[in-house]
Design a protein around this motif. Structure first.
Motif, PDB file in Angstrom:
ATOM      1  N   UNK A   1      25.303 -20.775  99.370  1.00  0.00           N
ATOM      2  CA  UNK A   1      24.317 -21.017 100.416  1.00  0.00           C
ATOM      3  C   UNK A   1      22.959 -21.131  99.731  1.00  0.00           C
ATOM      4  N   UNK A   2      22.529 -22.354  99.550  1.00  0.00           N
ATOM      5  CA  UNK A   2      21.321 -22.637  98.772  1.00  0.00           C
ATOM      6  C   UNK A   2      20.079 -22.523  99.651  1.00  0.00           C
ATOM      7  N   UNK A   3      19.229 -21.560  99.314  1.00  0.00           N
ATOM      8  CA  UNK A   3      17.946 -21.362  99.984  1.00  0.00           C
ATOM      9  C   UNK A   3      16.807 -21.739  99.034  1.00  0.00           C
ATOM     10  N   UNK A   4      15.620 -22.030  99.550  1.00  0.00           N
ATOM     11  CA  UNK A   4      14.493 -22.299  98.661  1.00  0.00           C
ATOM     12  C   UNK A   4      14.208 -21.138  97.715  1.00  0.00           C
ATOM     13  N   UNK A   5      14.346 -19.906  98.212  1.00  0.00           N
ATOM     14  CA  UNK A   5      14.159 -18.703  97.392  1.00  0.00           C
ATOM     15  C   UNK A   5      15.264 -17.720  97.760  1.00  0.00           C
TER      16      UNK A   5
ATOM     17  N   UNK B   1      15.190  -6.409  95.872  1.00  0.00           N
ATOM     18  CA  UNK B   1      14.030  -7.274  96.083  1.00  0.00           C
ATOM     19  C   UNK B   1      14.133  -8.013  97.417  1.00  0.00           C
ATOM     20  N   UNK B   2      12.965  -8.334  97.963  1.00  0.00           N
ATOM     21  CA  UNK B   2      12.880  -8.842  99.323  1.00  0.00           C
ATOM     22  C   UNK B   2      13.678 -10.125  99.517  1.00  0.00           C
ATOM     23  N   UNK B   3      13.773 -10.988  98.507  1.00  0.00           N
ATOM     24  CA  UNK B   3      14.489 -12.248  98.655  1.00  0.00           C
ATOM     25  C   UNK B   3      16.003 -12.079  98.519  1.00  0.00           C
TER      26      UNK B   3
ATOM     27  N   UNK C   1       3.574 -17.702  87.868  1.00  0.00           N
ATOM     28  CA  UNK C   1       4.884 -18.044  88.431  1.00  0.00           C
ATOM     29  C   UNK C   1       5.266 -17.033  89.503  1.00  0.00           C
ATOM     30  N   UNK C   2       4.999 -15.764  89.222  1.00  0.00           N
ATOM     31  CA  UNK C   2       5.297 -14.696  90.177  1.00  0.00           C
ATOM     32  C   UNK C   2       4.503 -14.890  91.459  1.00  0.00           C
ATOM     33  N   UNK C   3       3.242 -15.236  91.329  1.00  0.00           N
ATOM     34  CA  UNK C   3       2.401 -15.447  92.513  1.00  0.00           C
ATOM     35  C   UNK C   3       2.911 -16.616  93.346  1.00  0.00           C
TER      36      UNK C   3
ATOM     37  N   UNK D   1       6.170 -15.722  95.238  1.00  0.00           N
ATOM     38  CA  UNK D   1       5.993 -14.797  96.351  1.00  0.00           C
ATOM     39  C   UNK D   1       5.114 -15.343  97.461  1.00  0.00           C
ATOM     40  N   UNK D   2       4.515 -16.517  97.247  1.00  0.00           N
ATOM     41  CA  UNK D   2       3.574 -17.064  98.236  1.00  0.00           C
ATOM     42  C   UNK D   2       4.255 -17.328  99.576  1.00  0.00           C
TER      43      UNK D   2
END
Length: 240
Positions: A13-17, A66-68, A112-114, A117-118
């Motif tokens: 299941x491919x999500x953007x993140x 982690x949230x994602x 990259x981290x910012x 998480x945007x």
């Protein structure tokens, strides 16, 4: 979100993140991770598109907190008779009983981290129960026996899952697929945004010893052929 069949029983299941994986057994469905907050309706629709119901989910395995990866976990846990699994070191964070330690970012990782998480909601996702806390060597009852492999480094309680029969490996964020790799023979990289990159490298080398045909990552496309060779090639480039 896209639903991609990798094998007869495994779906990507491919999500953007924050990708999600679904495994089908005769006794029900297993989800590996739950995506970012708000992913629940799309996961439910993917399940229906495969001829099942959300209530057919029997297991939700969280590779880390982690949230994602845990964003829709509370919603999925309420779909029916769902057992939620996570490593014992990660369980207090997932339950909302302990704070999430921030990663130790290298300078090149910060922008990259910012960006990564945007698009995610600020703060922690809704806490979710953990019904079974996992340890090294535990075997879960799906896919012919899914072996729990602790892989600390990305987080203290990160886990991978190895299915020896179908030769499938779920790495969580310990490894990732590099879409811009200049060498197509080594498309796998050590994951980023780690608590302890040296420890993560040691964990990666452990995964590279497993007999794996298909490697599934939290970020990036799965490697669907000869994954062990690709993992070993990357492991040889990591510092000792």
């Amino acid at each position: 979100m896209d639903v991609i069949r990798l094998t007869t029983d495994l779906y990507f299941l491919r999500f953007p993140v924050g990708h999600v994986y679904l495994w089908r057994d005769p006794d029900g469905l297993t989800l590996i991770d739950s995506g970012a907050p708000g992913s629940g309706p799309q996961i439910a629709e993917a399940i229906r598109s495969l001829g099942h119901r959300p209530s057919d989910v029997r297991r939700l395995v969280l590779t880390h907190g982690h949230v994602d990866h845990v964003g829709a976990a509370a919603e999925i846990a309420a779909w029916g008779e769902v057992t939620v699994y996570a490593h014992r070191a990660e369980a207090p964070i997932i339950r909302g009983e302990a704070p999430e330690p921030p990663p130790n970012l290298a300078d090149w990782e910060r922008p990259i981290f910012e960006r990564a998480n945007a698009g995610l909601p600020p703060g922690r996702p809704e806490p979710v129960r953990v019904d079974r806390e996992l340890d090294d060597g535990d075997v879960l009852d799906f896919g012919g026996g899914a072996h729990v492999v602790p892989v600390p480094g990305h987080t203290d309680g990160s886990i991978a899952l190895h299915l020896p029969g179908p030769r499938v490996l779920f790495t969580g964020d310990l490894a990732a697929r590099d879409p811009q790799s200049p060498d197509p023979q080594t498309p796998i990289i050590l994951g980023v945004f780690n608590l302890d990159t040296a420890e993560a490298a040691t964990s990666f080398k452990r995964l590279a010893t497993l007999d794996t045909e298909i490697a599934c990552f939290g970020h990036g496309e799965p490697v669907t052929r000869n994954a062990t060779a690709h993992m070993q090639a990357t492991a040889e480039r990591l510092p000792t």
